[in-house]
Design a protein around this motif. Structure first.
Motif, PDB file in Angstrom:
ATOM      1  N   THR A 212       0.949  -1.165   0.072  1.00 36.95           N
ATOM      2  CA  THR A 212      -0.088   0.189   0.064  1.00 36.95           C
ATOM      3  C   THR A 212       0.872   1.163   0.155  1.00 36.95           C
ATOM      4  O   THR A 212       2.064   1.197   0.209  1.00 36.95           O
ATOM      5  CB  THR A 212      -0.872   0.214   1.270  1.00 36.95           C
TER       6      THR A 212
ATOM      7  N   SER B 224       0.778   3.665   2.052  1.00 37.19           N
ATOM      8  CA  SER B 224       1.009   3.751   3.473  1.00 37.19           C
ATOM      9  C   SER B 224       2.243   3.058   3.987  1.00 37.19           C
ATOM     10  O   SER B 224       3.041   3.708   4.405  1.00 37.19           O
ATOM     11  CB  SER B 224      -0.241   3.311   4.496  1.00 37.19           C
ATOM     12  N   GLN B 225       2.373   1.941   3.445  1.00 36.52           N
ATOM     13  CA  GLN B 225       3.485   0.943   3.512  1.00 36.52           C
ATOM     14  C   GLN B 225       4.735   1.667   2.824  1.00 36.52           C
ATOM     15  O   GLN B 225       5.770   1.583   3.625  1.00 36.52           O
ATOM     16  CB  GLN B 225       3.171  -0.626   3.263  1.00 36.52           C
TER      17      GLN B 225
ATOM     18  N   LYS C 143      -0.510   0.916  -9.760  1.00 39.11           N
ATOM     19  CA  LYS C 143      -1.583   0.651  -9.046  1.00 39.11           C
ATOM     20  C   LYS C 143      -2.549  -0.525  -9.610  1.00 39.11           C
ATOM     21  O   LYS C 143      -2.790  -0.524 -10.902  1.00 39.11           O
ATOM     22  CB  LYS C 143      -2.692   2.005  -8.871  1.00 39.11           C
TER      23      LYS C 143
ATOM     24  N   ASP D 261      -6.080  -4.257  -0.283  1.00 41.47           N
ATOM     25  CA  ASP D 261      -5.501  -4.873   0.961  1.00 41.47           C
ATOM     26  C   ASP D 261      -6.579  -4.734   2.200  1.00 41.47           C
ATOM     27  O   ASP D 261      -7.082  -3.902   2.345  1.00 41.47           O
ATOM     28  CB  ASP D 261      -4.384  -3.984   1.545  1.00 41.47           C
TER      29      ASP D 261
ATOM     30  N   SER E 250      -5.366  -2.488   6.471  1.00 46.92           N
ATOM     31  CA  SER E 250      -6.254  -1.505   6.316  1.00 46.92           C
ATOM     32  C   SER E 250      -7.782  -1.822   6.371  1.00 46.92           C
ATOM     33  O   SER E 250      -8.132  -2.716   5.741  1.00 46.92           O
ATOM     34  CB  SER E 250      -6.007  -0.895   4.714  1.00 46.92           C
TER      35      SER E 250
ATOM     36  N   ALA F  80      -7.254  -0.648   1.357  1.00 42.79           N
ATOM     37  CA  ALA F  80      -6.451   0.371   0.397  1.00 42.79           C
ATOM     38  C   ALA F  80      -5.904  -0.488  -0.613  1.00 42.79           C
ATOM     39  O   ALA F  80      -5.752  -1.606  -0.762  1.00 42.79           O
ATOM     40  CB  ALA F  80      -5.205   0.753   1.194  1.00 42.79           C
ATOM     41  N   TYR F  81      -5.881   0.399  -1.891  1.00 39.37           N
ATOM     42  CA  TYR F  81      -5.258  -0.394  -3.137  1.00 39.37           C
ATOM     43  C   TYR F  81      -3.862  -0.691  -2.839  1.00 39.37           C
ATOM     44  O   TYR F  81      -3.166  -0.074  -2.330  1.00 39.37           O
ATOM     45  CB  TYR F  81      -5.502   0.714  -4.226  1.00 39.37           C
ATOM     46  N   LEU F  82      -3.587  -1.765  -3.512  1.00 36.88           N
ATOM     47  CA  LEU F  82      -2.124  -2.359  -3.501  1.00 36.88           C
ATOM     48  C   LEU F  82      -1.409  -2.021  -5.006  1.00 36.88           C
ATOM     49  O   LEU F  82      -2.161  -1.910  -5.980  1.00 36.88           O
ATOM     50  CB  LEU F  82      -2.187  -3.966  -3.421  1.00 36.88           C
ATOM     51  N   TYR F  83      -0.194  -1.518  -4.672  1.00 41.14           N
ATOM     52  CA  TYR F  83       0.713  -1.094  -5.539  1.00 41.14           C
ATOM     53  C   TYR F  83       1.749  -2.194  -5.804  1.00 41.14           C
ATOM     54  O   TYR F  83       2.254  -3.008  -5.109  1.00 41.14           O
ATOM     55  CB  TYR F  83       1.129   0.133  -5.347  1.00 41.14           C
TER      56      TYR F  83
END
Length: 225
Positions: A161, A163-164, A194, A199, A203, A207-210
């Motif tokens: 994510t 955030s990570q 993206k 996730d 989350s 949240a979307y994973l990239y």
């Protein structure tokens, strides 16, 4: 092999490997307590002596593989450490390297076999010889490099994510970054893709994973965060 330097002292050459990992928002270092003299019981990096028929880079790769069981790791040389009294056991010159891995890729069995632990870099203990200096210099090198090379992805799983990713940069640099500016900059980079996956573990809202696209990065190699 013919001997040309018989009139000179023989010195030992070793490699010491600094393995960085990222977990629970923290930058961590893999280390253990020495099981041999000198320095028995002191916190130490994992290392080994360079063989007569291997380069120092090959020795570092061998030591890293023995410790982690992982191949083709990101690896950079930190520097040479050769103070006369750095090792009370013998005259040893050490070449240190740092590597970065995804903690989830590190088998727990390997960790238990070598009796090593992940230590928060912000809480480093006193360490054997000059090992602490090696770790701190390696971090400074990472801080300089992560601003213009995508090395932080070595600390993350394949899918992550935003955030990570932000937490990785904060952990390496030891300071918070502005969330809005960080995400704006990330979204301008074509090599951070993206996906349509969500996730649902870390989350609550999902949240979307990239993912990092290495091929796209090679077409756009210059960036700065």
């Amino acid at each position: 092999m013919e001997q040309f330097y018989n009139d000179y002292d023989r010195l030992l050459v070793s490699v010491d490997c600094i393995v960085f990992g990222f977990d629970e928002g923290e930058l961590r270092v893999l280390m253990g307590k020495r099981k041999m003299d000198p320095g028995r019981g002191q916190w130490s990096l994992y290392g080994g002596f360079v063989g007569a028929n291997e380069s120092v880079n090959d020795a570092a790769r061998r030591v890293l593989y023995a410790l982690t069981g992982l191949k083709d790791l990101y690896m950079k040389q930190v520097g040479a450490y050769g103070d006369v009294d750095r090792d009370p056991g013998a005259r040893v010159i050490s070449i240190s390297y740092y590597s970065m891995i995804n903690v989830a890729d590190y088998d727990q069995a390997q960790q238990q076999e070598h009796d090593v632990a992940w230590v928060n870099i912000e809480q480093l203990p006193e360490m054997y010889s000059d090992h602490r200096k090696m770790v701190l210099k390696a971090r400074r090198m990472m801080q300089e490099k992560i601003s213009h090379e995508p090395i932080g992805f070595n600390l993350l799983p394949e899918l992550f994510t935003l955030s990570q990713l932000q937490q990785v940069y904060e952990a390496v640099n030891g300071e918070e970054v502005d969330k809005r500016n960080f995400r704006k900059r990330i979204k301008e980079m074509d090599f951070i893709e993206k996906t349509d996956q969500i996730d649902k573990l870390t989350s609550k809202r999902g949240a979307y994973l990239y993912r990092f696209n290495e091929k796209a990065y090679k077409e756009e190699p210059n960036f700065k965060l």
